[in-house]
Scaffold this motif. Structure first.
Motif, PDB file in Angstrom:
ATOM      1  N   GLN A   1       0.856 -57.555 -26.037  1.00  0.00           N
ATOM      2  CA  GLN A   1       1.811 -57.894 -27.080  1.00  0.00           C
ATOM      3  C   GLN A   1       1.406 -59.196 -27.742  1.00  0.00           C
ATOM      4  N   SER A   2       1.986 -59.453 -28.906  1.00  0.00           N
ATOM      5  CA  SER A   2       1.700 -60.679 -29.644  1.00  0.00           C
ATOM      6  C   SER A   2       2.639 -61.790 -29.198  1.00  0.00           C
ATOM      7  N   GLU A   3       2.107 -62.992 -29.081  1.00  0.00           N
ATOM      8  CA  GLU A   3       2.959 -64.136 -28.750  1.00  0.00           C
ATOM      9  C   GLU A   3       3.853 -64.509 -29.935  1.00  0.00           C
ATOM     10  N   ASN A   4       3.419 -64.150 -31.150  1.00  0.00           N
ATOM     11  CA  ASN A   4       4.199 -64.480 -32.344  1.00  0.00           C
ATOM     12  C   ASN A   4       5.308 -63.471 -32.623  1.00  0.00           C
ATOM     13  N   LEU A   5       5.194 -62.283 -32.061  1.00  0.00           N
ATOM     14  CA  LEU A   5       6.248 -61.279 -32.189  1.00  0.00           C
ATOM     15  C   LEU A   5       6.179 -60.371 -30.964  1.00  0.00           C
ATOM     16  N   SER A   6       6.784 -60.839 -29.892  1.00  0.00           N
ATOM     17  CA  SER A   6       6.717 -60.133 -28.615  1.00  0.00           C
ATOM     18  C   SER A   6       7.638 -58.916 -28.619  1.00  0.00           C
ATOM     19  N   LEU A   7       7.486 -58.101 -27.600  1.00  0.00           N
ATOM     20  CA  LEU A   7       8.365 -56.953 -27.422  1.00  0.00           C
ATOM     21  C   LEU A   7       9.820 -57.405 -27.289  1.00  0.00           C
ATOM     22  N   ASN A   8      10.040 -58.454 -26.524  1.00  0.00           N
ATOM     23  CA  ASN A   8      11.395 -58.965 -26.338  1.00  0.00           C
ATOM     24  C   ASN A   8      11.977 -59.545 -27.614  1.00  0.00           C
ATOM     25  N   GLU A   9      11.114 -60.122 -28.458  1.00  0.00           N
ATOM     26  CA  GLU A   9      11.601 -60.677 -29.715  1.00  0.00           C
ATOM     27  C   GLU A   9      12.076 -59.568 -30.649  1.00  0.00           C
ATOM     28  N   SER A  10      11.358 -58.456 -30.670  1.00  0.00           N
ATOM     29  CA  SER A  10      11.820 -57.320 -31.477  1.00  0.00           C
ATOM     30  C   SER A  10      13.156 -56.785 -30.961  1.00  0.00           C
ATOM     31  N   ILE A  11      13.323 -56.776 -29.638  1.00  0.00           N
ATOM     32  CA  ILE A  11      14.603 -56.365 -29.046  1.00  0.00           C
ATOM     33  C   ILE A  11      15.700 -57.349 -29.435  1.00  0.00           C
ATOM     34  N   ARG A  12      15.388 -58.630 -29.379  1.00  0.00           N
ATOM     35  CA  ARG A  12      16.356 -59.693 -29.711  1.00  0.00           C
ATOM     36  C   ARG A  12      16.878 -59.528 -31.138  1.00  0.00           C
ATOM     37  N   VAL A  13      15.974 -59.268 -32.069  1.00  0.00           N
ATOM     38  CA  VAL A  13      16.378 -59.080 -33.465  1.00  0.00           C
ATOM     39  C   VAL A  13      17.225 -57.822 -33.614  1.00  0.00           C
ATOM     40  N   MET A  14      16.795 -56.736 -32.973  1.00  0.00           N
ATOM     41  CA  MET A  14      17.536 -55.484 -33.086  1.00  0.00           C
ATOM     42  C   MET A  14      18.924 -55.584 -32.446  1.00  0.00           C
ATOM     43  N   ASN A  15      19.059 -56.396 -31.413  1.00  0.00           N
ATOM     44  CA  ASN A  15      20.375 -56.607 -30.802  1.00  0.00           C
ATOM     45  C   ASN A  15      21.356 -57.186 -31.819  1.00  0.00           C
ATOM     46  N   VAL A  16      20.870 -58.152 -32.608  1.00  0.00           N
ATOM     47  CA  VAL A  16      21.736 -58.766 -33.622  1.00  0.00           C
ATOM     48  C   VAL A  16      22.007 -57.780 -34.752  1.00  0.00           C
ATOM     49  N   LEU A  17      21.003 -56.997 -35.130  1.00  0.00           N
ATOM     50  CA  LEU A  17      21.209 -55.970 -36.146  1.00  0.00           C
ATOM     51  C   LEU A  17      22.296 -54.994 -35.696  1.00  0.00           C
ATOM     52  N   ASP A  18      22.264 -54.614 -34.426  1.00  0.00           N
ATOM     53  CA  ASP A  18      23.304 -53.729 -33.885  1.00  0.00           C
ATOM     54  C   ASP A  18      24.682 -54.372 -34.009  1.00  0.00           C
ATOM     55  N   GLU A  19      24.729 -55.682 -33.736  1.00  0.00           N
ATOM     56  CA  GLU A  19      26.012 -56.397 -33.783  1.00  0.00           C
ATOM     57  C   GLU A  19      26.529 -56.492 -35.222  1.00  0.00           C
ATOM     58  N   ILE A  20      25.624 -56.659 -36.184  1.00  0.00           N
ATOM     59  CA  ILE A  20      26.012 -56.683 -37.597  1.00  0.00           C
ATOM     60  C   ILE A  20      26.663 -55.357 -37.967  1.00  0.00           C
ATOM     61  N   ARG A  21      26.047 -54.283 -37.551  1.00  0.00           N
ATOM     62  CA  ARG A  21      26.567 -52.932 -37.838  1.00  0.00           C
ATOM     63  C   ARG A  21      27.913 -52.717 -37.137  1.00  0.00           C
ATOM     64  N   LYS A  22      28.006 -53.170 -35.903  1.00  0.00           N
ATOM     65  CA  LYS A  22      29.206 -52.954 -35.083  1.00  0.00           C
ATOM     66  C   LYS A  22      30.403 -53.733 -35.603  1.00  0.00           C
ATOM     67  N   THR A  23      30.181 -54.962 -36.066  1.00  0.00           N
ATOM     68  CA  THR A  23      31.306 -55.831 -36.459  1.00  0.00           C
ATOM     69  C   THR A  23      31.646 -55.725 -37.945  1.00  0.00           C
ATOM     70  N   ALA A  24      30.892 -54.954 -38.703  1.00  0.00           N
ATOM     71  CA  ALA A  24      31.050 -54.940 -40.164  1.00  0.00           C
ATOM     72  C   ALA A  24      32.416 -54.423 -40.598  1.00  0.00           C
ATOM     73  N   LYS A  25      33.010 -55.152 -41.513  1.00  0.00           N
ATOM     74  CA  LYS A  25      34.211 -54.683 -42.209  1.00  0.00           C
ATOM     75  C   LYS A  25      33.724 -53.897 -43.425  1.00  0.00           C
ATOM     76  N   ILE A  26      34.204 -52.698 -43.575  1.00  0.00           N
ATOM     77  CA  ILE A  26      33.706 -51.792 -44.599  1.00  0.00           C
ATOM     78  C   ILE A  26      34.551 -51.895 -45.877  1.00  0.00           C
ATOM     79  N   ASN A  27      33.862 -52.060 -46.996  1.00  0.00           N
ATOM     80  CA  ASN A  27      34.532 -52.071 -48.313  1.00  0.00           C
ATOM     81  C   ASN A  27      34.345 -50.710 -48.990  1.00  0.00           C
TER      82      ASN A  27
END
Length: 320
Positions: free
Chosen positions: A294-320
């Motif tokens: 894996q890359s030290e600049n974008l590790s496997l765990n870092e991709s998971i970390r970003v996707m975790n927040v993306l999931d939270e954005i989707r989960k907490t979104a108020k829909i207009n």
């Protein structure tokens, strides 16, 4: 020489092939697409050694060292895992999957097969991004207080049946939202503590616009926006106690403006080396030469970390 195969032959694959041609360490060896016109056009333009209509045929080709996956979002996990099981190093186009769980499955397979995997989040590897991080590390603008980034396009030519309009894999958050999200999380050395977000849903039932406010554990506030139905000047601003940094076209930057509170300001300009995808390809080549998984600049765990927040954005979104 690292021999590459490409699975999926859309516009992004064409850009990848062009970027790959600038390197001395790699070459385009094979392509695969289920569409004959795409195969013929791609071969005519890039003249690779092998052309396949079946993805498995490409993965079974023992000459291939690495695979670039440029399929619609919903297919990223499946074909990344299949490539890893065939012992092919993988560079998978962003977003790496539809959610964090998919990226966790990919990580498991990368470890099981002792095979390299990296998400193609090109921004992380552009030289000027490393310069910005040095400015922050040197405390030139003081402690970071806020950071803003957006990626808003008005995409007017979406064809009926496009993955962008698919409720499972479409929408602004998955398609363009990962750019500002990954950028913000790369700049802040802290974990996200709280997420507040809202989305606007279009007639197809996918999010055409979103905005999220991220509160980090160290108190920094990150604000990100993304859209496929409106335009906005694409920029990032990092605010600190001693000044701020402006980064036009932050996803492939070549200019940074540093404004200090004492009214001093300076500009740093660095032209991209060849283009905006070259640096990520070079990163893969460097990692493979050093036998890294894996890359030290974008590790496997870092991709998971970003996707975790993306999931939270989707989960907490108020829909207009």
């Amino acid at each position: 020489m690292i021999k590459w195969g490409i699975i999926g032959l859309g516009n992004i694959a064409m850009r990848f092939a062009k970027s790959l041609s600038y390197t001395k360490e790699g070459k385009l060896y094979a392509i695969a697409s289920k569409t004959k016109d795409k195969r013929d056009s791609f071969y005519e333009q890039y003249n690779c050694d092998k052309v396949y209509e079946d993805y498995y045929e490409l993965l079974n080709d023992e000459e291939i060292d690495a695979v670039y996956i440029a399929l619609p979002h919903g297919l990223h996990k499946y074909w990344s895992i299949e490539a890893l099981r065939h012992k092919k190093a993988v560079l998978c186009e962003k977003p790496v999957g539809l959610n964090a769980e998919e990226m966790k499955e990919i990580k498991k397979e990368a470890y099981l097969n002792k095979t390299f995997f990296m998400e193609a989040m090109k921004t992380r590897f552009i030289p000027l991004i490393h310069t910005i991080k040095e400015i922050l590390k040197n405390n030139e603008i003081g402690e970071i207080t806020n950071i803003e980034a957006n990626f808003c396009n008005n995409v007017t030519d979406i064809k009926q049946g496009s993955y962008l309009l698919d409720k499972k894999q479409g929408g602004a958050l998955l398609d363009v939202g990962v750019y500002p999200l990954s950028f913000v999380m790369d700049m802040i050395d802290s974990e996200v503590d709280q997420v507040k977000s809202h989305m606007e849903i279009n007639e197809a039932g996918v999010d055409s616009y979103f905005k999220a406010i991220l509160t980090f554990e160290n108190g920094v506030i990150g604000t990100i926006e993304g859209a496929i139905d409106r335009n906005k000047e694409r920029t990032a601003i990092i605010k600190g106690t001693k000044g701020c940094i402006e980064i036009p076209i932050y996803n492939r930057p070549h200019k940074v403006i540093v404004n200090l509170n004492n009214e001093e300001s300076y500009k740093i300009e660095k032209e991209l080396e060849f283009d905006d995808m070259y640096a990520e390809i070079k990163e893969v080549h460097d990692c493979l030469k050093e036998l890294k998984l894996q890359s030290e600049n974008l590790s496997l765990n870092e991709s998971i970390r970003v996707m975790n927040v993306l999931d939270e954005i989707r989960k907490t979104a108020k829909i207009n």
